[in-house]
Design an enzyme around this catalytic site. Structure first.
Site, PDB file in Angstrom:
ATOM      1  CB  CYS A 145      -0.941   0.001   1.196  1.00 29.91           C
ATOM      2  SG  CYS A 145      -2.098  -1.378   1.202  1.00 29.91           S
ATOM      3  CG  HIS A 159      -6.585   1.741   0.150  1.00 25.01           C
ATOM      4  ND1 HIS A 159      -5.386   2.314  -0.220  1.00 25.01           N
ATOM      5  CD2 HIS A 159      -6.255   0.687   0.975  1.00 25.01           C
ATOM      6  CE1 HIS A 159      -4.388   1.658   0.347  1.00 25.01           C
ATOM      7  NE2 HIS A 159      -4.886   0.664   1.058  1.00 25.01           N
TER       8      HIS A 159
END
Length: 412
Positions: free
Chosen positions: A87, A357
């Site tokens: 991420c 996201h």
């Protein structure tokens, strides 16, 4: 790392579920927007750092994804560095691009984060998250998560990660541990997506733009107690890009009041002595403040990694925006919200919970938001008088801690 790269332009797509769009399409939109914003041509780009985490799993593009994207725009003949760091992929690409400009090696560098996570086979999507750990020790990871969950009174179900992100089990343990240690309530957890929904409603690129209340968050479908669906960041696709330039190039472009990246700290966790809690957040955040010559009290706007509601509470504390244990109460009181009367606004974009996201794009999406905030171009979600911003973006999980963390500070 103390840096002196100037953001000349930024662009990003809307975030959401776009099964018909390709990586080339998404990344190309963001790159074109950044070029137009900077007033630059493709021929001005001297190097490109291309961040993507999931293409190999979702699209089968195992190698050269950045070259493929750029060639579709007619860009070639330059160094293209493909970056993958869970991420923290996009913020890692940005960190390296800023280092090259600061070192004087290039005058114009492109940094891009782009991702597709949406797939008709949801198990394939969730396998991306399951790969952001040490896959050679899945039994050890399962035992660790099980111990952590049982330690706070939760029933472990690592096998259930096939239908959800394994990280939600981890975030649930963090949430319950915080509740037990500091008296944080589920209502305070729910206040995080409720606040971010009010911010995201003003963001035309957010995946979710409806406003939700604390009561609605608590009544939503449970993922892993105490987390309900709105307390967990969604699956989505998207891309973001920035063009970084040297001081010389900024003068040439007529940029007189630049947004600078003054510090960018990238680090990994390490194996601590038995019984020690995570140190990586305090270490990297402290280093970023030191290198920028600033403290938490100097930051006007923050985009932090709220992959879950409990993450925003914890990271608000880690960043020094409030004392440890006070994050839930501060957020519930509205002190990190737009117009809430607090010193620092957190996640005016809507954060990961509402903006979305797409993991390979997230870090640079945070930077685009801060760049626009410091440029006074954020419309109804503008933080009044914002001149300093901080982005905090982490990824992966090894031995009970975040694997990679990047903290970036911008000033105007």
């Amino acid at each position: 790392m103390k840096t002196n790269a100037i953001i000349a332009g930024g662009g990003m797509t809307a975030f959401g579920k776009f099964p018909a769009r390709t990586l080339k399409d998404l990344a190309g939109e963001a790159i074109k927007a950044a070029l137009a914003d900077a007033g630059l041509e493709t021929s001005d780009i001297e190097a490109a750092y291309m961040g993507n985490a999931a293409a190999g799993t979702i699209t089968g593009q195992v190698c050269v994804p950045g070259e493929v994207v750029l060639r579709s725009l007619g860009i070639g003949g330059i160094p293209v560095i493909n970056v993958e760091n869970a991420c923290a992929t996009a913020s890692t690409a940005l960190n390296q691009a800023a280092a090259m400009v600061t070192a004087g090696l290039y005058d114009v560098v492109l940094a891009v984060g782009y991702e597709k996570l949406v797939h008709e086979d949801k198990a394939k999507t969730f396998s991306v998250f399951s790969g952001a750990v040490d896959v050679s020790d899945m039994d050890g990871l399962a035992a660790l998560v099980d111990r952590k969950m049982k330690a706070v009174g939760l029933q472990g179900d690592v096998a259930g990660a096939a239908s959800r992100s394994l990280f939600m089990d981890i975030y649930a343990t963090e949430a319950v541990a915080h509740m037990k240690a500091y008296g944080t309530t589920r209502e305070q957890l729910a206040a995080v997506p409720a606040k971010n929904s009010r911010h995201g409603a003003h963001n035309p690129r957010a995946q979710f733009r409806d406003v939700t209340t604390v009561e609605e968050v608590l009544a939503a479908r449970e993922i892993v107690w105490p987390l309900t669906l709105p307390m967990c960041s969604p699956i989505g696709d998207g891309a973001a890009a920035v063009l970084l330039v040297s001081e010389r190039k900024a003068r040439e472009l007529g940029i007189t009041n630049p947004v600078r990246i003054t510090a960018s700290v990238l680090g990994t966790s390490w194996d601590y002595p038995e019984g020690r809690e995570s140190l990586v957040f305090h270490e990297m955040i402290g280093r970023a403040y030191d290198e920028a010559g600033l403290g938490a009290v100097d930051i006007d706007v923050v985009e932090l990694h709220d992959a879950s509601a409990s993450s925003e509470i914890l990271h608000t504390e880690y960043l020094g925006l409030c004392p440890m244990g006070e994050g839930g109460r501060v957020i519930e009181a509205g002190l990190t919200a737009l117009g809430g009367g607090g010193r620092t606004v957190v996640n005016p974009s809507g954060g990961l919970l509402r903006k979305g996201h797409p993991i390979g794009a997230t870090g640079i999406a945070q930077i685009v938001e801060l760049y626009e905030q410091l440029s006074g171009r954020s419309g109804a979600r503008q933080v009044e008088g914002a001149r300093t911003g901080l982005a905090e973006n982490g990824g992966g999980y090894i031995n009970g801690d975040v694997a990679a963390l990047c903290v970036t500070i911008l000033e105007r």
